[in-house]
Scaffold this motif. Sequence first.
Motif, mmCIF file in Angstrom:
data_model
loop_
_atom_site.group_PDB
_atom_site.id
_atom_site.type_symbol
_atom_site.label_atom_id
_atom_site.label_comp_id
_atom_site.label_asym_id
_atom_site.label_seq_id
_atom_site.Cartn_x
_atom_site.Cartn_y
_atom_site.Cartn_z
ATOM 1 N N GLY A 94 0.812 -1.214 0.000
ATOM 2 C CA GLY A 94 0.000 0.000 0.000
ATOM 3 C C GLY A 94 0.845 1.263 0.000
ATOM 4 O O GLY A 94 0.549 2.225 -0.728
ATOM 5 N N LEU A 95 1.919 1.268 0.786
ATOM 6 C CA LEU A 95 2.823 2.419 0.811
ATOM 7 C C LEU A 95 3.505 2.614 -0.535
ATOM 8 O O LEU A 95 3.654 3.741 -1.022
ATOM 9 N N HIS A 96 3.916 1.509 -1.150
ATOM 10 C CA HIS A 96 4.553 1.611 -2.467
ATOM 11 C C HIS A 96 3.583 2.193 -3.498
ATOM 12 O O HIS A 96 3.962 3.060 -4.295
ATOM 13 N N LEU A 97 2.342 1.739 -3.480
ATOM 14 C CA LEU A 97 1.365 2.241 -4.446
ATOM 15 C C LEU A 97 0.979 3.690 -4.147
ATOM 16 O O LEU A 97 0.752 4.477 -5.074
ATOM 17 N N LEU A 98 0.951 4.058 -2.884
ATOM 18 C CA LEU A 98 0.703 5.458 -2.522
ATOM 19 C C LEU A 98 1.799 6.358 -3.102
ATOM 20 O O LEU A 98 1.518 7.463 -3.577
ATOM 21 N N CYS A 99 3.021 5.875 -3.085
ATOM 22 C CA CYS A 99 4.123 6.636 -3.698
ATOM 23 C C CYS A 99 3.863 6.879 -5.178
ATOM 24 O O CYS A 99 4.163 7.966 -5.693
ATOM 25 N N LYS A 100 3.296 5.895 -5.853
ATOM 26 C CA LYS A 100 3.021 6.068 -7.282
ATOM 27 C C LYS A 100 2.006 7.182 -7.504
ATOM 28 O O LYS A 100 2.122 7.959 -8.446
ATOM 29 N N VAL A 101 1.020 7.288 -6.607
ATOM 30 C CA VAL A 101 0.050 8.384 -6.685
ATOM 31 C C VAL A 101 0.767 9.712 -6.511
ATOM 32 O O VAL A 101 0.530 10.668 -7.253
ATOM 33 N N VAL A 102 1.681 9.770 -5.545
ATOM 34 C CA VAL A 102 2.441 11.003 -5.319
ATOM 35 C C VAL A 102 3.268 11.357 -6.548
ATOM 36 O O VAL A 102 3.308 12.524 -6.961
ATOM 37 N N TRP A 103 3.929 10.377 -7.163
ATOM 38 C CA TRP A 103 4.755 10.668 -8.337
ATOM 39 C C TRP A 103 3.890 11.213 -9.475
ATOM 40 O O TRP A 103 4.322 12.126 -10.187
ATOM 41 N N VAL A 104 2.687 10.672 -9.651
ATOM 42 C CA VAL A 104 1.804 11.179 -10.706
ATOM 43 C C VAL A 104 1.388 12.614 -10.398
ATOM 44 O O VAL A 104 1.385 13.473 -11.287
ATOM 45 N N LEU A 105 1.046 12.893 -9.136
ATOM 46 C CA LEU A 105 0.676 14.255 -8.767
ATOM 47 C C LEU A 105 1.817 15.231 -8.990
ATOM 48 O O LEU A 105 1.610 16.338 -9.493
#
Length: 115
Positions: A94-105
Motif C-alpha cells: 500500500g505504501l509503495h502504491l501510494l508513492c506512485k500516486v504522489v509521483w503522478v501528482l
Amino acid sequence: MDPLAAFNLLLLLAMGHFVADFGLQSDRMATEKCPGQGVVLGWGWWLCAHAAIHGFVVGWLTGVPLLGLAEWLVHACIDLGKCRRCYRMGLDQGLHLLCKVVWVLVAATCVPLQG
C-alpha cells in the motif's frame, strides 16, 4: 497533464511496480535485502539494487530521472521497514502504491512531461 493521461501513468506505474517487485526480484534478493540476511553480498547491496530497479522503472515511465531517484530512496526505506517487521506485506504494498500516486501528482503539477 490531463486527467486521463495522469490515470494512464498511474496504471503504468502500478503495473511497473508489480513487475519489479515480483517478476524482477529473485528469491535471493527478497531474502538477502534484509539486515542480517546477506550471504553472497551484504544486505545493503541487495536492498540498493532492488530499490534501484524500482527507481529505474519510475524514471523511465515518467521520463523524470529525479522521480526515479525519489522512488529509489523511498522504496528502500519502505522495504527496510518491512524487513525490520515494522509492518507486513499489505501495508508495504500500500505504501509503495501510494508513492506512485504522489509521483503522478508531482509529474502532473510540477513537471511538464513531453508526450
